[in-house]
Design an enzyme around this catalytic site. Structure first.
Site: not given
Ligand SMILES: O=c1ccn([C@@H]2O[C@H](COP(=O)(O)O)[C@@H](O)[C@H]2O)c(=O)[nH]1
Length: 315
Positions: A103
């Site tokens: 990001k």
């Molecule tokens: O809006 C957002 C942007 C980034 N993320 C990122 O995606 C993964 C989600 O992890 P899970 O374990 O599948 O929940 C994580 O790296 C977040 O930083 C997001 O969740 N939402």
């Protein structure tokens, strides 16, 4: 080759749009596994590298792309960063596309440095060399056009991709993103501007190198954004642990099952910690991850247009 064309080719080759998120947390690594490493910072960083490589070994034949959450590696300082770099290269060597979830953004000149660092080349002596050489990077569009332009230019030159935050998956996403300005929510303004930034950078598939991050946890906004952003590839986090389902992400796809990759991090890479998986796979953590990926492939195939990707040769 254009990023969206590479991504679409990879999605079609494996027959699923899953993006495996690699977010290694030492406290969640299999205990049997962690015990093998020294308890100091280099030791933990090394455990992250070996774990990440182990995830890659399992998922490389099954999915098109992996997303590394930079934060979990940065937490372990220089050794953590080195572990991220090593596993990212390992993943590319196994044929996976690599997305770094950092990001990143800043004022234009600094955005250019970030773009060259992650996607392009940096000056080294008389020549230029890739540094991170990621295939894609998440970016924050809230600094406006001059912060995004350097990323788009470098990505276009290098055949790389970008995903800009539009509608995030977190609980308080609406605090700012839903604020109304000039009769529209802020996230809708961002989407509108993103469409303008992306338009000149479409590949042969019709999709741009500049995509949007849209959370699975807001299915109404996801459906609305898919309708207003044709040709914009979506990165959809929030499936699984955050509560998003295959039905929630279904609107992200076009009629061919393309146009979106669905990220799942904890739900896949920590599958072994679930009691049912423990009972089925015991200490075989990689088998548990493989089983979870197959379950997600089937779930998306059954409930979304991603099912159209499952040709007999892809089975
Ligand atoms: O809006 C957002 C942007 C980034 N993320 C990122 O995606 C993964 C989600 O992890 P899970 O374990 O599948 O929940 C994580 O790296 C977040 O930083 C997001 O969740 N939402």
């Amino acid at each position: 080759m254009h990023f969206a064309d590479r991504l679409n080719a990879a999605v079609k080759r494996v027959g699923t749009p899953i993006c495996v998120g690699i977010d290694p947390r030492p406290e969640d690594l299999p205990p049997e596994f962690l015990d093998k490493f020294p308890g100091d910072r280099p030791g933990v960083a090394e455990s992250l590298r070996v774990f990440g490589d182990g995830v890659v070994d399992v998922v490389a034949p099954l999915v098109p792309i992996v997303k590394f959450q930079a934060a979990f590696y940065e937490a372990y300082g220089p050794e953590g960063f080195a572990a991220l770099h090593a596993t990212a290269q390992y993943a590319q060597g196994k044929g996976l596309l690599v997305l770094i979830d950092g990001k990143r953004n800043d004022i234009g000149s600094t955005a250019d440095a970030y773009a060259r660092a992650y996607l392009g080349k940096v000056p080294v002596g008389e020549s230029f060399e890739p540094s991170w050489n990621a295939d894609g990077l998440t970016v924050n569009p809230y600094l406006g056009s001059d912060g995004i332009t350097p990323f788009v230019k470098v990505a276009a030159r290098e055949g790389k991709g970008l995903y800009a935050l539009v509608r995030t998956s977190n609980a308080s996403a609406g605090e700012f993103q839903d604020l109304i300005a000039d009769g529209k929510a802020i996230y809708q303004h961002v989407a509108q501007r993103l469409a303008q930034w992306a338009e000149p950078y479409r590949g042969a598939s019709g999709y741009s190198l500049l995509g949007a991050v849209v959370g699975a946890t807001y299915p109404d906004q996801l459906a609305e954004l898919r309708a207003t952003l044709p040709g914009i590839p979506f990165l959809v986090p929030g499936y699984g642990t955050q509560g998003g389902s295959s039905k929630d992400v279904a609107p992200a796809f076009d009629t061919d099952g393309l146009g979106a990759i669905i990220n799942n991090s904890r739900g896949l890479t920590y599958a072994y910690s679930r009691p049912a998986a423990r009972a089925k796979y015991g200490a075989e953590w990689q088998a548990a991850i493989e089983g979870a990926v197959h379950e997600m492939i089937a779930d998306l195939a059954e409930n979304t247009n991603a099912g159209k990707l499952r040709t007999p040769t892809a089975e």
